[in-house]
Design an enzyme around this catalytic site. Structure first.
Site, PDB file in Angstrom:
ATOM      1  N   ARG A  88       0.804  -1.207   0.000  1.00 30.08           N
ATOM      2  CA  ARG A  88       0.000   0.000   0.000  1.00 30.08           C
ATOM      3  C   ARG A  88       0.841   1.262   0.000  1.00 30.08           C
ATOM      4  O   ARG A  88       0.303   2.363   0.026  1.00 30.08           O
ATOM      5  CB  ARG A  88      -0.816   0.002   1.279  1.00 30.08           C
ATOM      6  CG  ARG A  88      -2.301  -0.054   1.032  1.00 30.08           C
ATOM      7  CD  ARG A  88      -2.842  -0.174   2.406  1.00 30.08           C
ATOM      8  NE  ARG A  88      -4.172   0.181   2.613  1.00 30.08           N
ATOM      9  CZ  ARG A  88      -5.147  -0.715   2.723  1.00 30.08           C
ATOM     10  NH1 ARG A  88      -4.971  -1.962   2.462  1.00 30.08           N
ATOM     11  NH2 ARG A  88      -6.323  -0.310   3.067  1.00 30.08           N
ATOM     12  N   ARG A 171      -9.689   7.855   4.562  1.00 27.19           N
ATOM     13  CA  ARG A 171      -9.064   6.684   3.931  1.00 27.19           C
ATOM     14  C   ARG A 171      -8.891   6.900   2.426  1.00 27.19           C
ATOM     15  O   ARG A 171      -7.886   6.487   1.845  1.00 27.19           O
ATOM     16  CB  ARG A 171      -9.906   5.432   4.194  1.00 27.19           C
ATOM     17  CG  ARG A 171      -9.729   4.905   5.620  1.00 27.19           C
ATOM     18  CD  ARG A 171     -10.867   4.015   6.059  1.00 27.19           C
ATOM     19  NE  ARG A 171     -11.042   2.839   5.248  1.00 27.19           N
ATOM     20  CZ  ARG A 171     -12.180   2.163   5.139  1.00 27.19           C
ATOM     21  NH1 ARG A 171     -13.260   2.570   5.789  1.00 27.19           N
ATOM     22  NH2 ARG A 171     -12.246   1.095   4.388  1.00 27.19           N
TER      23      ARG A 171
HETATM   24  P1  AP5 Z   1      -8.499  -2.795   4.692  1.00 25.38           P
HETATM   25  O1  AP5 Z   1      -9.289  -3.719   5.512  1.00 25.38           O
HETATM   26  O2  AP5 Z   1      -7.600  -3.354   3.665  1.00 25.38           O
HETATM   27  O3  AP5 Z   1      -9.479  -1.735   4.074  1.00 25.38           O
HETATM   28  P2  AP5 Z   1      -9.525  -0.923   2.687  1.00 25.38           P
HETATM   29  O4  AP5 Z   1      -8.377  -1.015   1.766  1.00 25.38           O
HETATM   30  O5  AP5 Z   1      -9.890   0.418   3.148  1.00 25.38           O
HETATM   31  O6  AP5 Z   1     -10.529  -1.671   1.856  1.00 25.38           O
HETATM   32  P3  AP5 Z   1     -11.897  -2.224   2.300  1.00 25.38           P
HETATM   33  O7  AP5 Z   1     -11.726  -3.544   2.966  1.00 25.38           O
HETATM   34  O8  AP5 Z   1     -12.609  -1.159   3.052  1.00 25.38           O
HETATM   35  O9  AP5 Z   1     -12.597  -2.382   0.877  1.00 25.38           O
HETATM   36  P4  AP5 Z   1     -12.600  -3.583  -0.151  1.00 25.38           P
HETATM   37  O10 AP5 Z   1     -11.954  -3.108  -1.403  1.00 25.38           O
HETATM   38  O11 AP5 Z   1     -12.084  -4.857   0.459  1.00 25.38           O
HETATM   39  O12 AP5 Z   1     -14.153  -3.687  -0.419  1.00 25.38           O
HETATM   40  P5  AP5 Z   1     -15.218  -4.835  -0.075  1.00 25.38           P
HETATM   41  O13 AP5 Z   1     -15.018  -6.014  -0.945  1.00 25.38           O
HETATM   42  O14 AP5 Z   1     -15.320  -5.057   1.392  1.00 25.38           O
HETATM   43  O15 AP5 Z   1      -7.615  -1.883   5.642  1.00 25.38           O
HETATM   44  C1  AP5 Z   1      -8.147  -1.293   6.815  1.00 25.38           C
HETATM   45  C2  AP5 Z   1      -7.075  -0.507   7.549  1.00 25.38           C
HETATM   46  O16 AP5 Z   1      -6.016  -1.394   7.949  1.00 25.38           O
HETATM   47  C3  AP5 Z   1      -6.371   0.586   6.737  1.00 25.38           C
HETATM   48  O17 AP5 Z   1      -7.079   1.794   6.762  1.00 25.38           O
HETATM   49  C4  AP5 Z   1      -5.028   0.667   7.447  1.00 25.38           C
HETATM   50  O18 AP5 Z   1      -5.128   1.396   8.642  1.00 25.38           O
HETATM   51  C5  AP5 Z   1      -4.743  -0.776   7.807  1.00 25.38           C
HETATM   52  N1  AP5 Z   1      -3.980  -1.485   6.760  1.00 25.38           N
HETATM   53  C6  AP5 Z   1      -4.396  -2.563   6.014  1.00 25.38           C
HETATM   54  N2  AP5 Z   1      -3.442  -2.943   5.159  1.00 25.38           N
HETATM   55  C7  AP5 Z   1      -2.390  -2.102   5.350  1.00 25.38           C
HETATM   56  C8  AP5 Z   1      -1.118  -1.971   4.739  1.00 25.38           C
HETATM   57  N3  AP5 Z   1      -0.703  -2.800   3.750  1.00 25.38           N
HETATM   58  N4  AP5 Z   1      -0.304  -0.984   5.188  1.00 25.38           N
HETATM   59  C9  AP5 Z   1      -0.669  -0.158   6.163  1.00 25.38           C
HETATM   60  N5  AP5 Z   1      -1.873  -0.210   6.782  1.00 25.38           N
HETATM   61  C10 AP5 Z   1      -2.723  -1.179   6.377  1.00 25.38           C
HETATM   62  O19 AP5 Z   1     -16.556  -4.099  -0.594  1.00 25.38           O
HETATM   63  C11 AP5 Z   1     -17.060  -2.935   0.066  1.00 25.38           C
HETATM   64  C12 AP5 Z   1     -18.591  -2.997   0.093  1.00 25.38           C
HETATM   65  O20 AP5 Z   1     -19.104  -2.888  -1.247  1.00 25.38           O
HETATM   66  C13 AP5 Z   1     -19.182  -4.311   0.639  1.00 25.38           C
HETATM   67  O21 AP5 Z   1     -20.316  -4.005   1.378  1.00 25.38           O
HETATM   68  C14 AP5 Z   1     -19.519  -5.127  -0.616  1.00 25.38           C
HETATM   69  O22 AP5 Z   1     -20.618  -5.992  -0.392  1.00 25.38           O
HETATM   70  C15 AP5 Z   1     -19.871  -4.030  -1.628  1.00 25.38           C
HETATM   71  N6  AP5 Z   1     -19.464  -4.359  -3.005  1.00 25.38           N
HETATM   72  C16 AP5 Z   1     -18.301  -4.964  -3.408  1.00 25.38           C
HETATM   73  N7  AP5 Z   1     -18.245  -5.053  -4.764  1.00 25.38           N
HETATM   74  C17 AP5 Z   1     -19.397  -4.475  -5.228  1.00 25.38           C
HETATM   75  C18 AP5 Z   1     -19.920  -4.257  -6.535  1.00 25.38           C
HETATM   76  N8  AP5 Z   1     -19.249  -4.638  -7.645  1.00 25.38           N
HETATM   77  N9  AP5 Z   1     -21.129  -3.631  -6.639  1.00 25.38           N
HETATM   78  C19 AP5 Z   1     -21.806  -3.240  -5.520  1.00 25.38           C
HETATM   79  N10 AP5 Z   1     -21.368  -3.432  -4.255  1.00 25.38           N
HETATM   80  C20 AP5 Z   1     -20.162  -4.029  -4.107  1.00 25.38           C
END
Ligand code: AP5
Ligand code: MG
Ligand code: ZN
Length: 215
Positions: A88, A171
């Site tokens: 990241r 974020r």
């Molecule tokens: P992390 O858990 O990785 O969160 P993120 O990158 O902010 O991503 P999300 O998990 O929020 O989103 P996603 O892309 O996985 O979406 P999802 O599939 O759930 O990180 C959290 C925290 O941890 C960071 O802020 C940081 O502090 C720390 N961290 C983690 N990794 C790190 C690193 N490498 N370095 C430093 N810090 C780190 O989908 C979202 C929603 O949309 C769901 O409800 C889903 O049902 C819906 N959805 C999905 N696809 C679709 C679609 N095509 N159409 C409609 N709805 C959809």
């Protein structure tokens, strides 16, 4: 097989990862999930990480790279791994380049899932997670059969503490500044594939699958 899922918060990395690891039988390494677990278990790592996560900031590189290095050495990674939410930062990407020869692996593809900002906000603020198995839902786009109950295990659904509008905006800003530069980093290496993540879940997966089936 080593695949990286790159994309802003809410792009659907976790949602697509679940499908990919099932089909290709590779390990799912999601640094966000590992860190949330550590926070829940109140480990030393969890206590250090919590303050950053609650504010929508990245956890320091030195903590995250250690987690990934150890995880890649676990036996379930012999068939390959999907990195979800890592690297990241440019520092994390450079670290990954360094450890790959040690584990005799190379990056096959980096899938950059691209989604409009307004849609990201809708997805994140409507997301719900199972407190027992971690399965992810959405109040509108992927509702469970019974309200607030997990289809897979019957557990209660909750909202992630960093899915409030204010933290989501932070974020997204952090992503733009610290993670987006990785798109050109991997494009220059010739391993990047852009995915149109604005479509529904199955259509996004079709695009991903049409790329991965060649690896
Ligand atoms: P992390 O858990 O990785 O969160 P993120 O990158 O902010 O991503 P999300 O998990 O929020 O989103 P996603 O892309 O996985 O979406 P999802 O599939 O759930 O990180 C959290 C925290 O941890 C960071 O802020 C940081 O502090 C720390 N961290 C983690 N990794 C790190 C690193 N490498 N370095 C430093 N810090 C780190 O989908 C979202 C929603 O949309 C769901 O409800 C889903 O049902 C819906 N959805 C999905 N696809 C679709 C679609 N095509 N159409 C409609 N709805 C959809
Ligand atoms: Mg995720
Ligand atoms: Zn569940």
């Amino acid at each position: 097989m080593l695949i990286i899922l790159l994309g802003p918060p809410g792009a659907g990395k976790g949602t697509q990862a679940e499908k990919i690891v099932n089909e290709y039988n590779i390990a799912h390494i999601a640094t966000g999930d590992i860190l949330r677990n550590a926070v829940k278990e109140e480990t030393t790592l969890g206590r250090k990480a919590r303050q950053y996560m609650d504010q929508g900031q990245l956890v320091p590189d030195e903590l995250v790279v250690e987690i990934v290095k150890d995880r890649l050495l676990e036996p379930d990674c012999t068939n390959g791994a999907l990195l979800d939410g890592f690297p990241r930062t440019v520092v994390q990407a450079a670290f990954l380049e360094q450890v790959l020869p040690d584990i005799k692996a190379r990056i096959d593809r980096v899938l950059s899932v691209e989604v409009e900002e307004g849609e990201l906000i809708n997805r994140l603020t409507g997301r719900r997670i199972c407190c027992d198995c971690g399965a992810s839902y959405h109040v509108k786009f992927k509702p469970p059969k019974v309200r607030n109950v997990c289809d897979q295990c019957g557990g209660d659904l909750y909202q992630r503490s960093d899915d409030t509008l204010e933290t989501v905006k932070e974020r997204l800003a952090v992503y733009k500044k610290q993670t987006e530069p990785l798109i050109s980093f991997y494009r220059e290496k010739g391993v990047l594939s852009a995915i149109d993540g604005n479509q529904d879940i199955d259509s996004v997966y079709k695009q991903i699958n049409s790329i991965l089936k060649d690896y």
